[in-house]
Scaffold this active site. Structure first.
Site, mmCIF file in Angstrom:
data_model
loop_
_atom_site.group_PDB
_atom_site.id
_atom_site.type_symbol
_atom_site.label_atom_id
_atom_site.label_comp_id
_atom_site.label_asym_id
_atom_site.label_seq_id
_atom_site.Cartn_x
_atom_site.Cartn_y
_atom_site.Cartn_z
ATOM 1 N N ARG A 167 1.791 1.117 10.055
ATOM 2 C CA ARG A 167 1.485 1.477 8.918
ATOM 3 C C ARG A 167 2.824 1.615 7.998
ATOM 4 O O ARG A 167 3.590 2.320 7.967
ATOM 5 C CB ARG A 167 0.960 3.102 8.874
ATOM 6 C CG ARG A 167 0.111 3.319 7.650
ATOM 7 C CD ARG A 167 -0.544 4.673 7.826
ATOM 8 N NE ARG A 167 -1.565 4.609 8.909
ATOM 9 C CZ ARG A 167 -2.912 4.461 8.700
ATOM 10 N NH1 ARG A 167 -3.203 3.845 7.695
ATOM 11 N NH2 ARG A 167 -3.534 4.228 10.035
ATOM 12 N N GLU B 146 -6.672 -0.796 15.770
ATOM 13 C CA GLU B 146 -7.385 -1.626 14.583
ATOM 14 C C GLU B 146 -6.370 -2.723 14.305
ATOM 15 O O GLU B 146 -5.445 -2.647 14.029
ATOM 16 C CB GLU B 146 -7.654 -1.012 13.422
ATOM 17 C CG GLU B 146 -8.365 -1.880 12.443
ATOM 18 C CD GLU B 146 -8.492 -1.384 10.998
ATOM 19 O OE1 GLU B 146 -8.698 -2.106 9.951
ATOM 20 O OE2 GLU B 146 -8.471 -0.031 10.888
ATOM 21 N N SER C 206 -10.540 -5.776 10.314
ATOM 22 C CA SER C 206 -11.740 -5.042 9.881
ATOM 23 C C SER C 206 -12.519 -6.060 9.013
ATOM 24 O O SER C 206 -11.984 -6.703 7.820
ATOM 25 C CB SER C 206 -11.581 -3.984 8.895
ATOM 26 O OG SER C 206 -12.488 -3.085 8.685
ATOM 27 N N ARG D 207 0.832 -1.119 0.048
ATOM 28 C CA ARG D 207 0.074 -0.057 0.031
ATOM 29 C C ARG D 207 0.749 1.314 -0.086
ATOM 30 O O ARG D 207 1.997 1.374 0.945
ATOM 31 C CB ARG D 207 -0.993 0.071 1.246
ATOM 32 C CG ARG D 207 -1.916 -1.063 1.255
ATOM 33 C CD ARG D 207 -2.971 -0.933 2.434
ATOM 34 N NE ARG D 207 -3.703 -2.201 2.212
ATOM 35 C CZ ARG D 207 -4.525 -2.599 3.348
ATOM 36 N NH1 ARG D 207 -4.983 -1.517 4.118
ATOM 37 N NH2 ARG D 207 -5.324 -3.711 3.255
ATOM 38 N N ARG E 93 0.429 -6.269 12.774
ATOM 39 C CA ARG E 93 0.035 -5.594 13.812
ATOM 40 C C ARG E 93 -0.252 -6.717 14.853
ATOM 41 O O ARG E 93 -0.181 -6.264 16.171
ATOM 42 C CB ARG E 93 -1.150 -5.015 13.664
ATOM 43 C CG ARG E 93 -1.308 -3.782 12.526
ATOM 44 C CD ARG E 93 -2.433 -2.817 12.456
ATOM 45 N NE ARG E 93 -2.313 -1.750 11.430
ATOM 46 C CZ ARG E 93 -2.884 -0.562 11.505
ATOM 47 N NH1 ARG E 93 -4.082 -0.781 12.209
ATOM 48 N NH2 ARG E 93 -2.792 0.259 10.619
#
Length: 442
Positions: free
Chosen positions: A295, A367, A370, A280, A408
């Site tokens: 991130r 988070e 999801s 990403r 994560r």
């Protein structure tokens, strides 16, 4: 992709639903396109009727031996007129289709109202048995000053300096104990989902065509969030070259595996999982989580996807949330489940739950998964359908969720398992994948 028929039949409902996502629908533009479409279709039908009438008239004139040349001349002009109308209709429908590809899914009626993450609603939370809590029901502070995962991980093999030298910022290299722990997490997740939750393990491509991303909803809206490469070929073949993209999640490849398909109803539900790297660009996220692994441009994820009958999709959504929760519970990580409000949901989702894990160093929930029901939004773009018996094909519903984000999860294990001496207790569920190692020591 939104259903054009729903827009035509119940525009106010669509406008109201999109407003819950903070989007003002351009009703004037839609009504203009619809008026133009109807006018062209009416003119086309009128011309087709006139062509049929002229054909009949020509036959009658010839049967009576009369001159039919004028009528024939009018009839012969109609095909070109119809061709022009067909092109005009195609342009109108193309504009509508291109526009609809940029519009997000409609939120389910149960989605909380709100504009941002501040308006999300906590559904439940889970803490390992015996874990002390503070007055807010959150994990109590550690008995020593907590270190973040960077400070804990670097003596264990977390190497940002080498990654930065090789690739720039927002990349990582893992060595030794941390590399093994990262691998153990992914293997544990895959084994749990395949042996306990009924998912079929897949190995998918990491590079896909643009048409694949169009079907799952990453394109055209999120092109800047993707890394892409140009397909090879001789310079003279430039016009035939095609952009290829690195996947941002294996949701793309798993979901698109049913693209352009009609699935027998008895094959539903389909449960698919894969462990892949994800790429990403994180466009627009400058300044956010620049330290550490939260991130990254490249990270690993174990993804869950379900392809289901429309009547079963919300049951499947709750099931998938439970599958993600099972990972966190097995790892003894405190977490909470949050229902996202309309303004905070992803582009293709009709309803989303986030799972947020507790990070002691940040003293907050972050988070880690999801899970979303996209209903028929992706299926309509992909032409993914099912057929029950001899009935007419219907669109499947697609769901996706992290099960979990491996990096994560590694962060959460390091921070929640940290000890005052800098060592990290390995969760019992991971020890078989770590050769029986119980504690990681600097």
């Amino acid at each position: 992709m939104l259903d054009p028929n729903l827009l035509r039949k119940d525009l106010p409902t669509v406008v109201k639903a999109l407003a819950l996502r903070g989007l003002a629908f351009d009703t004037e533009r839609f009504n203009r396109l619809e008026a133009e479409r109807k006018a062209v279709q009416m003119e086309t039908e009128s011309l087709q009727a006139r062509r049929n009438a002229l054909a009949k008239q020509i036959g009658q004139l010839k049967s009576r031996g009369e001159d039919a040349s004028a009528v024939m001349a009018e009839s012969q002009a109609i095909p070109e007129q119809l061709k022009q109308l067909e092109a005009k209709l195609g342009a109108i429908q193309g504009e509508l289709s291109d526009w609809l590809l940029t519009l997000p899914n409609l939120p389910h009626e149960s989605v909380p109202a709100g504009e941002s993450s501040d308006d999300n609603v906590e559904v439940r939370r889970w803490l390992p048995p015996g874990m002390p809590t503070n007055e807010n029901g959150e994990p109590a502070a550690l008995q020593f000053e907590p270190r973040d995962h960077v400070e804990i991980g670097e003596p264990l093999g977390l190497d940002f300096d080498t990654a930065r030298k090789l690739s720039g910022s927002r990349f990582m290299m893992l060595r030794d104990q941390v590399a093994r722990l990262h691998r153990a997490l992914a293997q544990f997740m895959l084994d749990l989902h395949t042996s306990k939750h009924g998912y079929q393990e897949c190995y998918t491509p990491y590079i896909v065509m643009g048409s694949t991303l169009l079907g799952t909803g990453q394109l055209p809206k999120f092109k800047d969030d993707m890394f892409w490469v140009t397909k090879g070929g001789a310079p003279e073949d430039d016009e035939e070259r095609e952009d290829l993209y690195l996947i941002s999640t294996s949701e793309i490849t798993l979901t698109a595996s049913v693209r352009d398909s009609i699935i027998p109803a008895e094959q539903l539900p389909m449960r698919l999982t894969a462990h892949t790297p994800c790429f990403r660009s994180e466009a627009g996220s400058g300044g956010r989580d620049v330290r550490g692994m939260i991130r990254q441009h490249q990270f690993d994820k174990v993804e869950m996807v379900q392809i289901v009958h429309p009547e079963k999709s919300y049951e499947a959504l709750e099931e998938m949330v439970g599958h993600a929760e099972a990972v966190l519970q097995a790892l003894e990580l405190p977490y909470r489940v949050v229902a996202l409000c309309g303004g905070d949901m992803g582009f293709g989702a009709a309803k989303t739950y986030d799972l947020e894990v507790w990070l002691p160093a940040q003293n907050t929930w972050r988070e880690i998964s999801s899970v979303s029901n996209c209903e028929a939004f992706q299926a309509r773009r992909m032409q993914a359908r099912f057929r029950a018996g001899k009935g007419k094909p219907e669109y499947v519903h697609t769901l996706n969720g992290s099960g979990l984000a491996v990096g994560r999860c590694l962060v959460a294990v390091l921070e929640n398992g940290q000890q005052a001496d800098g060592s990290v207790v390995v969760p019992a569920a991971l020890r078989p994948y770590m050769g029986g190692v119980e504690v990681l020591k600097p």
